[in-house]
Design an enzyme around this catalytic site. Structure first.
Site, PDB file in Angstrom:
ATOM      1  N   TYR A  98     -75.356 -28.752  73.409  1.00  0.00           N
ATOM      2  CA  TYR A  98     -75.123 -30.185  73.579  1.00  0.00           C
ATOM      3  C   TYR A  98     -75.799 -30.714  74.845  1.00  0.00           C
ATOM      4  O   TYR A  98     -76.219 -31.870  74.903  1.00  0.00           O
ATOM      5  CB  TYR A  98     -73.624 -30.479  73.612  1.00  0.00           C
ATOM      6  N   GLU A 140     -65.026 -27.708  67.227  1.00  0.00           N
ATOM      7  CA  GLU A 140     -65.767 -26.493  66.880  1.00  0.00           C
ATOM      8  C   GLU A 140     -65.138 -25.253  67.509  1.00  0.00           C
ATOM      9  O   GLU A 140     -65.087 -24.179  66.878  1.00  0.00           O
ATOM     10  CB  GLU A 140     -67.226 -26.650  67.301  1.00  0.00           C
TER      11      GLU A 140
END
Length: 398
Positions: A98, A140
């Site tokens: 990310y 996640e």
């Protein structure tokens, strides 16, 4: 959630960012893959990148998330986040990635919008990004913990079955002989294969066998490219069809996906599919027969012809085992007695009050069925869907 100051800035700049989001995502992916070619080779779907559909999906999700934060600053779009998180988990996305995405996405924003990106604007959109990213990272992490795995496992093909001219089913068992975690009907697994050029490409396939088995079953449609090149040949589906036979080994993820049957004991259901979208519906019907579901079940399916209807025998057999099921089939060609000709049309289908609907198939099909269900009184919140590939539903609403 989003701070008041950032909300005001995002609201004011959303039209500008939204208008340029297509160019931003195009430059983002160009920069990302130039710096990290391994991501295109071994993580991102090269076919979707070539067709531009992944860019559209990313643009749609960013715009949808930002719009939701502005319109509902104290809420998160959890349904959208859940769908994305399940797909990311099936690919093995890590928190560190990310930061890489952030670097190249914001470089693209500055590149496209130039001086319009003031420190105040940059800070506001940075807040939007990390609200979305951190929410996905948290979901996640939970999914990885629940699955007990964050990696790949080798599975041997024990049987290959030709379903139609372009659909084959593969039944697999774990090479290590260890236990097989059960899955929820409607979920999918990622399959990773090494292609002739050395790339390790990943695709998701719904589990089309009944839950509770020690085997995994996936049914794969070979993706054919079009003459104009807008849709490329399916690299992974073509590889599976041409090269994979009994005794071969594939790498699979754990099952993921949130299009699942939850608390439906006394709920009327409608399972609508078209083409290869039938695969999660087969698993759902298998589960319903196993649990003895007694409420009404409406089965809807559309296909090119009966010969193209993959898993048709299972589709009809599972429905026949339910005490209150109605099966409605449409074929564009060669419709037999008892089926309808043309595209799916629910105008003559009885949809019981309180029905919860599950849809899977091409996007135009799902849009049409959703609209018809709403006209029949089905609540939008009770209509759930699964998209094979990038979720362009969000892009189409942007």
């Amino acid at each position: 959630m989003l701070s008041e100051q950032s909300a005001a800035t995002v609201r004011a700049t959303l039209p500008v960012v939204g208008g340029a989001i297509g160019e931003i995502t195009e430059r983002f992916y160009a920069g990302l893959f130039a710096a990290h070619p391994e991501l295109l080779r071994d993580l991102f779907n090269r076919g979707n990148q070539a067709a531009g559909t992944q860019r559209q999906a990313l643009a749609g999700s960013i715009a949808a998330f930002a719009t939701h934060l502005v319109d509902h600053p104290d809420q998160r779009p959890d349904a959208m986040l859940s769908r994305i998180a399940h797909k990311h988990a099936s690919l093995g996305v890590t928190p560190e990635q990310y930061q890489v995405v952030h670097e190249h996405l914001f470089a693209a924003i500055v590149d496209v919008l130039g001086g319009a990106v003031t420190p105040e604007v940059a800070a506001a959109w940075d807040e939007v990004y990390w609200l979305m990213a951190n929410a996905l990272i948290a979901v996640e992490k939970r999914l990885y913990e629940e699955s007990g795995s964050h990696g790949w496992r080798e599975w041997e093909v024990v049987e290959r079955v030709t379903e139609t001219a372009d659909v084959a089913s593969f039944r697999l068992r774990p090479v290590d002989g260890g236990p097989v975690r059960d899955f929820r009907a409607g979920q999918y697994v990622s399959v990773r294969v090494e292609l002739p050029d050395g790339a390790r490409q990943i695709r998701q396939y719904s589990l089309s066998g009944a839950p509770g088995s020690s085997l995994r079953q996936i049914s794969v449609k070979r993706v054919s490219g079009d003459a104009g090149g807008a849709t490329p040949e399916g690299e992974v589906s073509g590889h599976l069809h041409a090269r994979v036979r009994e005794g071969d080994v594939l790498e699979l993820s754990e099952p993921y996906g949130d299009l699942v049957l939850d608390d439906v004991t006394d709920t009327p259901l409608l399972l609508a599919s078209a083409g290869i979208g039938v695969t999660p519906m087969i698993a759902m019907l298998a589960q319903l027969t196993e649990t003895g579901h007694r409420a009404p079940v409406t089965v809807v399916h559309g296909d090119r012809s009966p010969a193209d209807h993959a898993l048709r025998a299972d589709h009809e057999a599972y429905a026949a085992k339910l005490p209150d099921a109605a099966v409605h089939l449409w074929y564009e060609e060669q419709a037999p007695a008892g089926a309808r000709s043309g595209l799916v049309d629910l105008s003559g289908v009885v949809v019981p009050s309180g029905t919860r609907a599950y849809l899977c198939g091409p996007l135009p099909f799902m849009r049409a069925v959703r609209a018809q269900l709403i006209e029949k009184g089905v609540a939008p919140a009770d209509i759930h869907y699964e998209v094979f590939g990038p979720d362009l539903w969000l892009a189409s609403r942007g």
